[in-house]
Design a protein around this motif. Structure first.
Motif, short mmCIF file in Angstrom:
data_model
loop_
_atom_site.label_atom_id
_atom_site.label_comp_id
_atom_site.label_asym_id
_atom_site.label_seq_id
_atom_site.Cartn_x
_atom_site.Cartn_y
_atom_site.Cartn_z
N SER A 75 0.84 -1.21 0.00
CA SER A 75 0.00 0.00 0.00
C SER A 75 0.87 1.25 0.00
O SER A 75 2.03 1.22 0.42
CB SER A 75 -0.89 0.00 1.24
N ASP A 76 0.28 2.35 -0.46
CA ASP A 76 1.01 3.63 -0.51
C ASP A 76 1.52 4.00 0.87
O ASP A 76 2.64 4.49 1.02
CB ASP A 76 0.10 4.75 -1.02
N TYR A 77 0.70 3.74 1.87
CA TYR A 77 1.07 4.10 3.23
C TYR A 77 2.29 3.31 3.67
O TYR A 77 3.27 3.86 4.16
CB TYR A 77 -0.11 3.83 4.18
N GLU A 78 2.27 2.00 3.45
CA GLU A 78 3.39 1.13 3.82
C GLU A 78 4.65 1.50 3.04
O GLU A 78 5.75 1.50 3.57
CB GLU A 78 3.04 -0.34 3.55
N GLN A 79 4.44 1.80 1.76
CA GLN A 79 5.56 2.16 0.90
C GLN A 79 6.24 3.42 1.43
O GLN A 79 7.46 3.48 1.56
CB GLN A 79 5.01 2.41 -0.51
N HIS A 80 5.41 4.40 1.75
CA HIS A 80 5.92 5.67 2.26
C HIS A 80 6.70 5.44 3.56
O HIS A 80 7.78 5.97 3.75
CB HIS A 80 4.74 6.62 2.49
N ARG A 81 6.13 4.62 4.43
CA ARG A 81 6.75 4.37 5.73
C ARG A 81 8.10 3.68 5.56
O ARG A 81 9.09 4.06 6.18
CB ARG A 81 5.81 3.47 6.55
N GLU B 4 10.71 6.06 4.19
CA GLU B 4 11.21 6.96 5.24
C GLU B 4 12.30 6.27 6.05
O GLU B 4 13.33 6.85 6.36
CB GLU B 4 10.07 7.36 6.19
#
Ligand SMILES: Nc1ncnc2c1ncn2[C@@H]1O[C@H](COP(=O)(O)OP(=O)(O)OP(=O)(O)O)[C@@H](O)[C@H]1O
Ligand SMILES: [Mg+2]
Length: 281
Positions: A112-118, A121
């Motif tokens: 997911s975009d959220y997991e990818q972003h995390r 980081e």
């Protein structure tokens, strides 16, 4: 007031130089990429650099063959949410840090975009606290191998004097140049019979690359064929640790110094992993 403090922190963090990334690649398999990246990583670490070694080869028994580093978990376990990034970072000699299965990053688009972003980081944070990231790629010009090289600040191509290895090294260089790679590309000739043979091998590659690709190749050095290296591999100890006073260890030290001396901040700050994801997708 609170915001101000945060902004200052961001400014100082963005000014800290992030780790430079060197991809070690070859074209043909079995020419010495894993030995070169591991021993180079150890020489840089011994010189006081904070070094991270990324094993980006999917084939089993890569780093563990050279260094006895077992990889129960790798990037794919992080992507599936089973492990945290910090859980899969292994400690090697000289304070070296190692991540196995980094080739699994090509599945980053599937989360997911959220997991990818995390995760990005986290990876960027890891780059911030590192001076040099060395990537041991798989052999060949598969797109994921090329992606790791394209995202790197500097590429080191390993070849031997053998015609097939040189042809494949040239093939890899051609792909990188055609895709617009802008960082320095260096060549190390491994398993040479003599330094003269190593230099001739480099010169032939450099001539062809200059003539047909208008590309400049740097000479990184020559590593002689050495039975000590084979013995070290059998003992699963990197040769620079097994034979610290040998000629091959001096050659690795010289290689580390030469690569460190090149201008390789083309990509400027940060962002290796973000660039990598762009090249992978
Ligand atoms: N300088 C050297 N002298 C003698 N033997 C060498 C030398 N360098 C490499 N070798 C031999 O070649 C073998 C393969 O080396 P290495 O695993 O580093 O290659 P690789 O390019 O990473 O291979 P792969 O493409 O399978 O990942 C070593 O186990 C060793 O036996
Ligand atoms: Mg290898």
């Amino acid at each position: 007031m609170g915001n101000h403090a945060v902004n200052l922190k961001q400014v100082s963090e963005s000014r800290r130089p992030a780790g430079r990334v060197l991809a070690v690649t070859s074209g043909k398999g079995g020419v010495g990429k894993t030995n070169v990246s591991t021993n180079l990583a150890l020489c840089l670490a011994a010189a006081g650099k904070r070094v991270l070694l990324l094993d980006a080869d999917i084939s089993l028994g890569n780093l563990d063959l050279v260094m006895n580093i077992r990889s129960k978990y790798n990037i794919s376990h992080v992507l599936s949410g089973y492990k945290r990034l910090e859980d899969i970072i292994q400690s090697g000699p000289e304070g070296l840090r190692i991540i196995c299965g980094a080739s699994g990053l090509d599945q980053l688009a599937d989360i997911s975009d959220y997991e990818q972003h995390r995760l990005l980081e986290h990876l960027a944070g890891l780059q911030d606290e590192t001076d040099v990231i060395l990537v041991d790629t798989a052999a060949g010009i598969a797109s994921s191998v090329v992606s790791f090289c394209m995202a790197a600040d500097q590429v080191l191509v390993v070849t031997t004097p053998e015609a097939a290895a040189m042809t494949d090294a040239y093939g890899m260089i051609k792909v990188l140049v055609r895709k617009g790679y802008e960082g320095p590309i260096s060549v190390v000739v491994n398993m040479a019979q003599s330094v003269a043979e190593g230099k001739r091998t480099y010169q032939r590659l450099a001539d062809v690359a200059g003539r047909f690709l208008q590309a400049n190749l740097y000479y990184a050095g020559t590593l002689l064929k050495d039975e000590r290296l084979c013995r070290a591999v059998r003992a699963r100890t990197p040769v620079v640790l097994a034979y610290p006073k040998s000629q091959i260890t001096s050659s690795f030290t010289a290689l580390a110094a030469r690569l460190g001396g090149l201008q390789w901040d083309k990509h400027g700050q940060n962002g290796f992993f973000r660039r990598l994801i762009r090249w992978l997708s």
